[in-house]
Design a protein around this motif. Sequence first.
Motif, PDB file in Angstrom:
ATOM      1  N   GLY A 166      27.615  30.695  44.496  1.00 33.20           N
ATOM      2  CA  GLY A 166      28.204  32.039  44.552  1.00 33.20           C
ATOM      3  C   GLY A 166      27.140  33.089  44.762  1.00 33.20           C
ATOM      4  N   GLY A 184      24.884  35.597  41.171  1.00 27.41           N
ATOM      5  CA  GLY A 184      24.223  34.510  41.888  1.00 27.41           C
ATOM      6  C   GLY A 184      23.045  35.000  42.705  1.00 27.41           C
ATOM      7  N   ARG A 208      30.716  30.526  49.925  1.00 27.57           N
ATOM      8  CA  ARG A 208      31.811  30.091  50.796  1.00 27.57           C
ATOM      9  C   ARG A 208      32.303  31.209  51.707  1.00 27.57           C
ATOM     10  NH1 ARG A 208      36.620  29.652  46.232  1.00 27.57           N
ATOM     11  NH2 ARG A 208      36.698  31.863  45.751  1.00 27.57           N
ATOM     12  N   GLY A 238      29.388  39.151  47.401  1.00 24.37           N
ATOM     13  CA  GLY A 238      30.488  38.953  46.454  1.00 24.37           C
ATOM     14  C   GLY A 238      31.497  40.090  46.472  1.00 24.37           C
ATOM     15  N   VAL A 247      31.533  42.923  45.155  1.00 20.31           N
ATOM     16  CA  VAL A 247      31.005  44.271  45.392  1.00 20.31           C
ATOM     17  C   VAL A 247      31.156  44.641  46.862  1.00 20.31           C
ATOM     18  CG1 VAL A 247      28.892  45.651  45.404  1.00 20.31           C
ATOM     19  CG2 VAL A 247      29.348  44.103  43.503  1.00 20.31           C
ATOM     20  N   GLY A 254      33.195  47.307  44.217  1.00 18.48           N
ATOM     21  CA  GLY A 254      32.507  48.596  44.105  1.00 18.48           C
ATOM     22  C   GLY A 254      32.326  49.326  45.423  1.00 18.48           C
ATOM     23  N   THR A 301      35.814  50.510  47.108  1.00 15.88           N
ATOM     24  CA  THR A 301      36.531  51.518  46.307  1.00 15.88           C
ATOM     25  C   THR A 301      35.774  52.840  46.304  1.00 15.88           C
ATOM     26  OG1 THR A 301      35.527  50.598  44.303  1.00 15.88           O
ATOM     27  CG2 THR A 301      37.811  50.035  44.702  1.00 15.88           C
ATOM     28  N   LYS A 302      34.463  52.758  46.174  1.00 18.00           N
ATOM     29  CA  LYS A 302      33.710  54.023  46.115  1.00 18.00           C
ATOM     30  C   LYS A 302      33.665  54.684  47.493  1.00 18.00           C
ATOM     31  CE  LYS A 302      33.541  52.534  42.165  1.00 18.00           C
ATOM     32  NZ  LYS A 302      34.175  51.289  41.783  1.00 18.00           N
ATOM     33  N   GLY A 329      32.306  34.063  40.036  1.00 18.65           N
ATOM     34  CA  GLY A 329      33.018  35.329  39.901  1.00 18.65           C
ATOM     35  C   GLY A 329      34.476  35.226  39.518  1.00 18.65           C
ATOM     36  N   ARG A 339      42.217  40.207  35.920  1.00 21.87           N
ATOM     37  CA  ARG A 339      41.489  39.333  36.846  1.00 21.87           C
ATOM     38  C   ARG A 339      41.423  37.937  36.252  1.00 21.87           C
ATOM     39  NH1 ARG A 339      39.352  41.641  41.034  1.00 21.87           N
ATOM     40  NH2 ARG A 339      37.643  40.174  41.377  1.00 21.87           N
ATOM     41  N   LEU A 351      35.950  23.520  41.509  1.00 25.41           N
ATOM     42  CA  LEU A 351      34.499  23.429  41.267  1.00 25.41           C
ATOM     43  C   LEU A 351      34.087  22.086  40.661  1.00 25.41           C
ATOM     44  CD1 LEU A 351      33.137  26.763  39.708  1.00 25.41           C
ATOM     45  CD2 LEU A 351      32.211  25.512  41.664  1.00 25.41           C
ATOM     46  N   ASP A 406      31.038  37.243  36.290  1.00 29.04           N
ATOM     47  CA  ASP A 406      32.459  37.332  35.942  1.00 29.04           C
ATOM     48  C   ASP A 406      33.037  35.988  35.510  1.00 29.04           C
ATOM     49  OD1 ASP A 406      32.428  40.004  36.542  1.00 29.04           O
ATOM     50  OD2 ASP A 406      34.044  39.926  38.020  1.00 29.04           O
TER      51      ASP A 406
HETATM   52  C1  LIG Z   1      38.133  46.959  42.819  1.00 30.19           C
HETATM   53  C2  LIG Z   1      36.901  46.671  41.994  1.00 30.19           C
HETATM   54  C3  LIG Z   1      36.001  47.680  41.748  1.00 30.19           C
HETATM   55  C4  LIG Z   1      34.856  47.416  41.009  1.00 30.19           C
HETATM   56  N1  LIG Z   1      33.979  48.442  40.771  1.00 30.19           N
HETATM   57  C5  LIG Z   1      32.846  48.194  40.079  1.00 30.19           C
HETATM   58  C6  LIG Z   1      31.894  49.237  39.871  1.00 30.19           C
HETATM   59  O1  LIG Z   1      32.078  50.368  40.306  1.00 30.19           O
HETATM   60  N2  LIG Z   1      30.772  48.949  39.179  1.00 30.19           N
HETATM   61  C7  LIG Z   1      30.531  47.699  38.681  1.00 30.19           C
HETATM   62  O2  LIG Z   1      29.474  47.486  38.069  1.00 30.19           O
HETATM   63  N3  LIG Z   1      31.429  46.692  38.847  1.00 30.19           N
HETATM   64  C8  LIG Z   1      32.564  46.921  39.535  1.00 30.19           C
HETATM   65  N4  LIG Z   1      33.472  45.903  39.717  1.00 30.19           N
HETATM   66  C9  LIG Z   1      33.224  44.594  39.095  1.00 30.19           C
HETATM   67  C10 LIG Z   1      32.255  43.772  39.932  1.00 30.19           C
HETATM   68  O3  LIG Z   1      32.685  43.707  41.272  1.00 30.19           O
HETATM   69  C11 LIG Z   1      32.128  42.376  39.357  1.00 30.19           C
HETATM   70  O4  LIG Z   1      31.857  42.454  37.978  1.00 30.19           O
HETATM   71  C12 LIG Z   1      30.996  41.616  40.022  1.00 30.19           C
HETATM   72  O5  LIG Z   1      31.217  41.507  41.410  1.00 30.19           O
HETATM   73  C13 LIG Z   1      30.831  40.225  39.416  1.00 30.19           C
HETATM   74  O6  LIG Z   1      29.795  39.569  40.081  1.00 30.19           O
HETATM   75  P1  LIG Z   1      29.743  37.977  40.177  1.00 30.19           P
HETATM   76  O7  LIG Z   1      28.499  37.658  40.934  1.00 30.19           O
HETATM   77  O8  LIG Z   1      29.924  37.383  38.853  1.00 30.19           O
HETATM   78  O9  LIG Z   1      31.031  37.536  41.009  1.00 30.19           O
HETATM   79  P2  LIG Z   1      31.588  37.943  42.437  1.00 30.19           P
HETATM   80  O10 LIG Z   1      31.098  39.258  42.886  1.00 30.19           O
HETATM   81  O11 LIG Z   1      33.056  37.726  42.366  1.00 30.19           O
HETATM   82  O12 LIG Z   1      30.929  36.870  43.420  1.00 30.19           O
HETATM   83  C14 LIG Z   1      31.254  35.507  43.340  1.00 30.19           C
HETATM   84  C15 LIG Z   1      30.919  34.843  44.664  1.00 30.19           C
HETATM   85  O13 LIG Z   1      31.103  33.444  44.528  1.00 30.19           O
HETATM   86  C16 LIG Z   1      31.706  32.937  45.707  1.00 30.19           C
HETATM   87  N5  LIG Z   1      32.369  31.673  45.356  1.00 30.19           N
HETATM   88  C17 LIG Z   1      33.404  31.491  44.504  1.00 30.19           C
HETATM   89  N6  LIG Z   1      33.692  30.178  44.392  1.00 30.19           N
HETATM   90  C18 LIG Z   1      32.815  29.506  45.199  1.00 30.19           C
HETATM   91  C19 LIG Z   1      32.609  28.142  45.507  1.00 30.19           C
HETATM   92  N7  LIG Z   1      33.347  27.174  44.959  1.00 30.19           N
HETATM   93  N8  LIG Z   1      31.639  27.840  46.373  1.00 30.19           N
HETATM   94  C20 LIG Z   1      30.862  28.798  46.945  1.00 30.19           C
HETATM   95  N9  LIG Z   1      31.021  30.108  46.692  1.00 30.19           N
HETATM   96  C21 LIG Z   1      31.976  30.471  45.812  1.00 30.19           C
HETATM   97  C22 LIG Z   1      32.659  34.053  46.131  1.00 30.19           C
HETATM   98  O14 LIG Z   1      32.975  33.952  47.513  1.00 30.19           O
HETATM   99  C23 LIG Z   1      31.829  35.297  45.800  1.00 30.19           C
HETATM  100  O15 LIG Z   1      31.048  35.696  46.888  1.00 30.19           O
HETATM  101  C24 LIG Z   1      34.622  46.127  40.480  1.00 30.19           C
HETATM  102  C25 LIG Z   1      35.536  45.093  40.724  1.00 30.19           C
HETATM  103  C26 LIG Z   1      36.662  45.362  41.495  1.00 30.19           C
HETATM  104  C27 LIG Z   1      37.624  44.240  41.780  1.00 30.19           C
END
Ligand SMILES: Cc1cc2nc3c(=O)[nH]c(=O)nc-3n(C[C@H](O)[C@H](O)[C@H](O)COP(=O)(O)OP(=O)(O)OC[C@H]3O[C@@H](n4cnc5c(N)ncnc54)[C@H](O)[C@@H]3O)c2cc1C
Length: 482
Positions: free
Chosen positions: A18, A23, A42, A47, A49, A54, A57-58, A152, A276, A283, A316
């Motif tokens: 991810g 990641g 994938r 991700g 963002v 983020g 939306t922003k 995520g 969410r 996985l 997440d």
């Molecule tokens: C509408 C919205 C607005 C937001 N606004 C903000 C903000 O203003 N400020 C802030 O700090 N946070 C904000 N967030 C929260 C923030 O986006 C998340 O907390 C953050 O993206 C989490 O990061 P992550 O790396 O854990 O997961 P993610 O960003 O979800 O990334 C996970 C990645 O893993 C990949 N993946 C999943 N499964 C697999 C697999 N089996 N194999 C390969 N790849 C895989 C996905 O394609 C993705 O690219 C917002 C969220 C949303 C939905």
Amino acid sequence: MPPHGDQVSNHHDVVVIGAGPAGEAAAELGGNLGYSVALVERDIVGGTVVTSGGAPTKTFREAAVYFSSFEKEKVYGVALSAAPEVMYPAIRARARYVSERLRQITLERIRASGVHLVHGEARLEAGHTVVARTGSGAETRLHAGRVIIATGSSPLRPPGVPFDDPCVFDSETVTNIGRKPRELLIVGGGAIGVEYATIFSALGVPVTILDGAPRLAAMMDDEISGRLEQVFLARGNRVILGTGMISVHRDGDDLVTELGDGRQLRPDALLFAAGRTVSTAGLGLETADVGVDARGRIIVDSQRRTSCPWVFAAGDVIGPSLASVATDQGRQALCGALGLDFSVHVDQIPAAAVYGLPEVARVGKSEEDCAAEGIPYATGRCELGTTPRGVIAGQEGLLKLIFHGGTGVLLGVHVICEIASEIAGTGQAMIHNEATIEDVVRMVYNTPTYTYGYKLAAADTLARLHPDVLRAMRLPSQAHRI
Ligand SMILES: Cc1cc2nc3c(=O)[nH]c(=O)nc-3n(C[C@H](O)[C@H](O)[C@H](O)COP(=O)(O)OP(=O)(O)OC[C@H]3O[C@@H](n4cnc5c(N)ncnc54)[C@H](O)[C@@H]3O)c2cc1C
């Protein structure tokens, strides 16, 4: 020195699954430290963002302010707003541009850190193996000393909500909206719901927010979220709290929505933004005995190690939070995975913001927290609309500071204002440095700025606690009380 793996073969010190904030941060730290790291994604790097969180939306928010000449009409008495048929395609185009630009920047950072990026859907296999499968079915087997899962989360899609209807959206599809709705219902009064509600309201759409909670943006200070609701209602919108959506179905142009309290709404567009769910399907967590809690979130210890000794998790997928938090969790997981003895500290007092119109932000303790924990406290307020910056901009706002009642140390900062997320940052630094009321009062801030409100809010606290001290210091006093 780090044991360098072979970049060409598929043996790596760490395989990260991810490429969202968690990641990416983990992989880049490993790469920059000289370890062999593979990062499996994938979809596109960056991700949520970049795709639907983020950044889009922003961008919608910025565009809504620009196209609607938001709140400036009443300041200047001149309307500059654009027609909806011009606005919506332009906003979408801008959001796509921003996402693409951020994707490129993320990709450059990943490449610069020497990380081996692998495209495909990853799954765990026994024996320290990750398999990445592309859409065409081609598989790459990666052997890893350690694996970090950072897959995520995605929007909750409860059965019964017709997401196949072109006018029913979630946070992943709403950025494709191509026309102005007649009336928008948003289910969910948390950060995502409030952000989109205020954005669409600025674009001239009557919006209803529906949430089972007793108040909007419940993660914020009571008083601040109350102010947010007042501002939203004053713009002709509606807030329905304490009840939920029972059902929704299409009837001609309307989406007939039955509520738990017996009411019926008939919007023509619906955004479902209530919750969410973690992305762990497929996985193969069971293959490696990676344990999850009742809500499917991967369980980790303080080093982000899962129940499987060679698998770590961050972001997440261990509990939906913020990109800012996910990033530091990712770095911490990398350190845990490689047994690096410099610890990456994940801030226990992170700042949080809801980027609505206006923004609201918090860092540290609220009055409710202090009361619940039995901490003596004193508050100070500054009505930001009475600062020179507020008068010039024609904007209202409130900065509220919470100090420890005994030591005078700053414990909490709560803001509602057009740039609350920025203003909270100053207070966050002060909280981490244990600034006292006197420290906050004595700093010389730029003016006109909203940040100058810190001086006034701290002076307000002093005025409440020790009016004689304030007089002796010849500091500004203001009786900004609600
Ligand atoms: C509408 C919205 C607005 C937001 N606004 C903000 C903000 O203003 N400020 C802030 O700090 N946070 C904000 N967030 C929260 C923030 O986006 C998340 O907390 C953050 O993206 C989490 O990061 P992550 O790396 O854990 O997961 P993610 O960003 O979800 O990334 C996970 C990645 O893993 C990949 N993946 C999943 N499964 C697999 C697999 N089996 N194999 C390969 N790849 C895989 C996905 O394609 C993705 O690219 C917002 C969220 C949303 C939905």
